[in-house]
Design a protein around this motif. Sequence first.
Motif, PDB file in Angstrom:
ATOM      1  N   VAL A   1      16.529 -30.802  -2.002  1.00  0.00           N
ATOM      2  CA  VAL A   1      17.886 -30.752  -1.315  1.00  0.00           C
ATOM      3  C   VAL A   1      17.829 -30.821  -0.008  1.00  0.00           C
ATOM      4  CG1 VAL A   1      19.859 -28.880  -1.122  1.00  0.00           C
ATOM      5  CG2 VAL A   1      18.312 -28.910  -3.135  1.00  0.00           C
ATOM      6  N   ILE A   2      18.785 -31.934   0.314  1.00  0.00           N
ATOM      7  CA  ILE A   2      18.975 -32.127   1.693  1.00  0.00           C
ATOM      8  C   ILE A   2      20.304 -31.315   2.213  1.00  0.00           C
ATOM      9  CG2 ILE A   2      19.433 -33.861   3.488  1.00  0.00           C
ATOM     10  CD1 ILE A   2      17.853 -35.770   1.900  1.00  0.00           C
ATOM     11  N   ARG A   3      20.187 -30.392   3.035  1.00  0.00           N
ATOM     12  CA  ARG A   3      21.179 -29.693   3.525  1.00  0.00           C
ATOM     13  C   ARG A   3      21.954 -29.942   4.926  1.00  0.00           C
ATOM     14  NH1 ARG A   3      18.379 -23.517   2.177  1.00  0.00           N
ATOM     15  NH2 ARG A   3      19.256 -23.391  -0.159  1.00  0.00           N
ATOM     16  N   SER A   4      21.303 -31.254   5.229  1.00  0.00           N
ATOM     17  CA  SER A   4      21.894 -31.784   6.764  1.00  0.00           C
ATOM     18  C   SER A   4      22.188 -32.965   6.595  1.00  0.00           C
ATOM     19  CB  SER A   4      20.424 -31.631   7.706  1.00  0.00           C
ATOM     20  OG  SER A   4      19.478 -32.369   7.118  1.00  0.00           O
ATOM     21  N   MET A   5      23.115 -33.512   5.577  1.00  0.00           N
ATOM     22  CA  MET A   5      23.490 -34.684   5.339  1.00  0.00           C
ATOM     23  C   MET A   5      25.020 -34.687   6.270  1.00  0.00           C
ATOM     24  SD  MET A   5      22.102 -36.726   3.390  1.00  0.00           S
ATOM     25  CE  MET A   5      23.348 -38.091   3.173  1.00  0.00           C
ATOM     26  N   HIS A   6      25.306 -35.872   6.582  1.00  0.00           N
ATOM     27  CA  HIS A   6      26.577 -36.240   7.574  1.00  0.00           C
ATOM     28  C   HIS A   6      26.818 -37.564   7.390  1.00  0.00           C
ATOM     29  CE1 HIS A   6      24.698 -38.029  11.371  1.00  0.00           C
ATOM     30  NE2 HIS A   6      23.473 -37.351  10.652  1.00  0.00           N
ATOM     31  N   THR A   7      28.044 -37.771   7.499  1.00  0.00           N
ATOM     32  CA  THR A   7      28.619 -39.079   7.460  1.00  0.00           C
ATOM     33  C   THR A   7      29.621 -39.388   8.523  1.00  0.00           C
ATOM     34  OG1 THR A   7      29.509 -41.073   5.901  1.00  0.00           O
ATOM     35  CG2 THR A   7      30.401 -38.583   5.843  1.00  0.00           C
ATOM     36  N   ASN A   8      30.147 -40.586   8.459  1.00  0.00           N
ATOM     37  CA  ASN A   8      31.218 -40.960   9.672  1.00  0.00           C
ATOM     38  C   ASN A   8      32.608 -40.229   9.710  1.00  0.00           C
ATOM     39  OD1 ASN A   8      28.967 -42.822   9.281  1.00  0.00           O
ATOM     40  ND2 ASN A   8      29.847 -43.790  11.129  1.00  0.00           N
ATOM     41  N   VAL A   9      33.078 -40.228   8.805  1.00  0.00           N
ATOM     42  CA  VAL A   9      34.663 -39.920   8.411  1.00  0.00           C
ATOM     43  C   VAL A   9      34.924 -39.230   7.288  1.00  0.00           C
ATOM     44  CG1 VAL A   9      35.370 -41.862  10.083  1.00  0.00           C
ATOM     45  CG2 VAL A   9      35.322 -42.102   7.816  1.00  0.00           C
ATOM     46  N   PRO A  10      35.673 -38.163   7.470  1.00  0.00           N
ATOM     47  CA  PRO A  10      36.147 -37.176   6.251  1.00  0.00           C
ATOM     48  C   PRO A  10      37.037 -38.080   5.220  1.00  0.00           C
ATOM     49  CG  PRO A  10      37.081 -36.107   8.008  1.00  0.00           C
ATOM     50  CD  PRO A  10      36.458 -37.683   8.589  1.00  0.00           C
TER      51      PRO A  10
ATOM     52  N   HIS B   1      35.153 -32.638   4.310  1.00  0.00           N
ATOM     53  CA  HIS B   1      34.225 -32.111   5.399  1.00  0.00           C
ATOM     54  C   HIS B   1      33.120 -33.208   5.669  1.00  0.00           C
ATOM     55  CE1 HIS B   1      33.001 -29.213   8.509  1.00  0.00           C
ATOM     56  NE2 HIS B   1      32.020 -29.229   8.004  1.00  0.00           N
ATOM     57  N   HIS B   2      32.927 -33.931   6.631  1.00  0.00           N
ATOM     58  CA  HIS B   2      31.908 -35.013   6.805  1.00  0.00           C
ATOM     59  C   HIS B   2      30.901 -34.650   7.865  1.00  0.00           C
ATOM     60  CE1 HIS B   2      34.225 -35.275  10.405  1.00  0.00           C
ATOM     61  NE2 HIS B   2      33.203 -36.413  10.957  1.00  0.00           N
ATOM     62  N   THR B   3      30.860 -33.542   8.669  1.00  0.00           N
ATOM     63  CA  THR B   3      29.921 -33.261   9.576  1.00  0.00           C
ATOM     64  C   THR B   3      28.541 -32.446   9.036  1.00  0.00           C
ATOM     65  OG1 THR B   3      30.962 -31.258  10.344  1.00  0.00           O
ATOM     66  CG2 THR B   3      31.236 -33.516  11.290  1.00  0.00           C
ATOM     67  N   ALA B   4      28.562 -31.977   7.736  1.00  0.00           N
ATOM     68  CA  ALA B   4      27.739 -31.453   7.172  1.00  0.00           C
ATOM     69  C   ALA B   4      28.093 -31.466   5.584  1.00  0.00           C
ATOM     70  CB  ALA B   4      27.522 -29.736   7.445  1.00  0.00           C
ATOM     71  N   PHE B   5      26.864 -31.913   4.765  1.00  0.00           N
ATOM     72  CA  PHE B   5      26.941 -31.603   3.324  1.00  0.00           C
ATOM     73  C   PHE B   5      25.552 -31.709   2.714  1.00  0.00           C
ATOM     74  CE2 PHE B   5      27.325 -35.991   4.018  1.00  0.00           C
ATOM     75  CZ  PHE B   5      26.963 -36.755   2.870  1.00  0.00           C
ATOM     76  N   SER B   6      25.558 -31.402   1.354  1.00  0.00           N
ATOM     77  CA  SER B   6      24.054 -31.458   0.692  1.00  0.00           C
ATOM     78  C   SER B   6      24.077 -32.429  -0.280  1.00  0.00           C
ATOM     79  CB  SER B   6      23.988 -30.186   0.036  1.00  0.00           C
ATOM     80  OG  SER B   6      23.852 -29.134   0.874  1.00  0.00           O
ATOM     81  N   THR B   7      22.839 -33.024  -0.502  1.00  0.00           N
ATOM     82  CA  THR B   7      22.504 -33.923  -1.502  1.00  0.00           C
ATOM     83  C   THR B   7      21.217 -33.385  -2.275  1.00  0.00           C
ATOM     84  OG1 THR B   7      23.516 -35.838  -0.307  1.00  0.00           O
ATOM     85  CG2 THR B   7      21.664 -36.509  -1.770  1.00  0.00           C
ATOM     86  N   LEU B   8      21.022 -33.755  -3.492  1.00  0.00           N
ATOM     87  CA  LEU B   8      20.093 -33.486  -4.403  1.00  0.00           C
ATOM     88  C   LEU B   8      19.161 -34.553  -4.723  1.00  0.00           C
ATOM     89  CD1 LEU B   8      19.451 -30.582  -6.731  1.00  0.00           C
ATOM     90  CD2 LEU B   8      19.236 -32.967  -7.565  1.00  0.00           C
ATOM     91  N   LEU B   9      17.920 -34.588  -4.494  1.00  0.00           N
ATOM     92  CA  LEU B   9      17.119 -35.834  -5.185  1.00  0.00           C
ATOM     93  C   LEU B   9      16.257 -35.270  -6.045  1.00  0.00           C
ATOM     94  CD1 LEU B   9      17.589 -36.404  -1.742  1.00  0.00           C
ATOM     95  CD2 LEU B   9      16.930 -38.442  -2.655  1.00  0.00           C
ATOM     96  N   ALA B  10      15.528 -35.969  -6.903  1.00  0.00           N
ATOM     97  CA  ALA B  10      14.530 -35.767  -7.805  1.00  0.00           C
ATOM     98  C   ALA B  10      13.579 -36.935  -8.262  1.00  0.00           C
ATOM     99  CB  ALA B  10      15.033 -35.102  -8.862  1.00  0.00           C
ATOM    100  N   GLY B  11      12.380 -36.649  -8.332  1.00  0.00           N
ATOM    101  CA  GLY B  11      11.545 -37.781  -8.826  1.00  0.00           C
ATOM    102  C   GLY B  11      11.465 -39.048  -7.662  1.00  0.00           C
ATOM    103  N   GLY B  12      10.779 -39.988  -8.269  1.00  0.00           N
ATOM    104  CA  GLY B  12      10.487 -41.099  -7.456  1.00  0.00           C
ATOM    105  C   GLY B  12       9.670 -41.190  -6.282  1.00  0.00           C
ATOM    106  N   GLY B  13       8.656 -40.133  -6.222  1.00  0.00           N
ATOM    107  CA  GLY B  13       7.962 -39.506  -5.040  1.00  0.00           C
ATOM    108  C   GLY B  13       8.663 -38.949  -3.917  1.00  0.00           C
ATOM    109  N   ILE B  14       9.711 -38.172  -4.467  1.00  0.00           N
ATOM    110  CA  ILE B  14      10.175 -37.042  -3.807  1.00  0.00           C
ATOM    111  C   ILE B  14       9.698 -35.947  -3.650  1.00  0.00           C
ATOM    112  CG2 ILE B  14      12.557 -36.029  -2.889  1.00  0.00           C
ATOM    113  CD1 ILE B  14      12.356 -38.818  -2.142  1.00  0.00           C
ATOM    114  N   LYS B  15       9.552 -35.134  -2.616  1.00  0.00           N
ATOM    115  CA  LYS B  15       8.658 -33.884  -2.632  1.00  0.00           C
ATOM    116  C   LYS B  15       9.703 -32.939  -3.335  1.00  0.00           C
ATOM    117  CE  LYS B  15       6.591 -32.835   0.925  1.00  0.00           C
ATOM    118  NZ  LYS B  15       6.227 -32.447   2.395  1.00  0.00           N
ATOM    119  N   GLY B  16       9.216 -32.164  -4.362  1.00  0.00           N
ATOM    120  CA  GLY B  16       9.967 -31.206  -5.239  1.00  0.00           C
ATOM    121  C   GLY B  16       9.906 -29.727  -4.613  1.00  0.00           C
TER     122      GLY B  16
END
Length: 472
Positions: free
Chosen positions: A126-135, A394-409
């Motif tokens: 789980v990446i808890r520090s995602m952010h993007t440019n605009v909301p 809200h664009h200055t903080a959000f979460s993304t989940l990844l699994a598999g493909g050589g990503i640390k679980g």
Amino acid sequence: MWTDPNPAQLTRREALHRLSAGFGAIGLAGMMGSQAQAAVKQQITPRAKRVIFLFMNGAPSHIDTFDPKPALKKYEGQQPSGKLYKAPKTSGFMSSPLQFHKCGQSGIEVSESLPALGSIIDDCCVIRSMHTNVPNHEPALLMMNTGNLQPIRPSMGSWVLYGLGSENENLPGFVVLRPTPNIVVGPALWSNSFLPSEYQATGVITSDMSVDKLVANVRNSALALAPAQQRRQIDLIQKLNHLHAAKREQDHALEGQIKAMETAYRMQSAASDAFDISREPAKMRELYGDTPFGRSCLLARRLAESGVRYISVYYTSTGSQPWDTHSDHYKNHPKLCADSDRASAALISDLKQRGLLEDTLVVWTGEFGRTPYSQETQDKNKQVDPMRRGRDHHHTAFSTLLAGGGIKGGLAYGASDELGMNAVEKKVHVHDLHATILHQLGLDHEQLTYRYAGRDFRLTDVYGDVVNGILA
């Protein structure tokens, strides 16, 4: 050294012919196709062969899914301060009524609204520090899917297919699954743009899961030709097409159409198998859930198993952005989570059980997050209804989940501040996420370029760093 008496009138094709390469060189390039291309562009040992991108249209709330913020209770009702995208109509900070539980051996805290993903969190990052440019939805959707705020640039799936080619020449290399055509922005999210047309996605509407509806005209039922007869027919048409193409220098659309016809012919048997989820045992269909998203996730697994390189699954409804909960947030959020949670966890578990998770990268995300403070909702008399509060973009903080493909679980990476307002620790921009996905596929995001209109373009433009901290 060879010289031409009239170089101004010499075409590229004539030059090849005079150099004793002629159409043979073009034919050789066509036969080598994706393999030759991959050899040129693949510089990193790949950990993943394919990607399944699960996209939650409208943006889930990070503080109600993967990023618990108990401090919000302390500031309940207080007005947010500091730099905000726009002055909010809000009753102040709003804590989540959902309970968070430490899950798995890693002890990552996950909302009670996602129990199935919580049960397999040791396989996820789980990446808890995602952010993007605009909301705003449109530019944020484009950023997450194409790496650019404005249309029209090649989508990530098209870049991946351009870099690696297809694993299975009998099926499209890039497939987009969605239950409705009503998606904000729409086809620009999976466009090949200026990349050659053979890297365009195959869009599939999954409201009706019968194979003939998923892939229209996949069977040659009108003429009912035998395979050998059909092969002769296709060969004749393709010869005419190549004669036509020979008179048109670098017509990428025409070249793509010629290749598409050949793929369509080969798909007749391969697609009838890969796209048919009725071949799955009833127990497996039940595991994913009998919903549009559940059926799409099951189909995504079948396509991944059949060698489709990149599969996007859009979580949409007739409203096109179900996760866009400006009102009735805590009425709608749990329902959305129940559906997405079940199917997403089933997909990851199923891939793992089949030995496919190791080289399949699964991504679960929206275009941004939702505000830690409430959004006021008015009743028919324009009075604020506190029971129908929502959360804004809200664009200055959000979460993304990844699994598999050589990503640390079993990893929670990065952090937002105590209120979930801003990413503050190990910040990850969408460009960084894209760079990391390409890296796991064996592609250097700085080297994967395509020259167009006098400049070299790439998915991450001039930005992006691989997030090494999440790699196994």
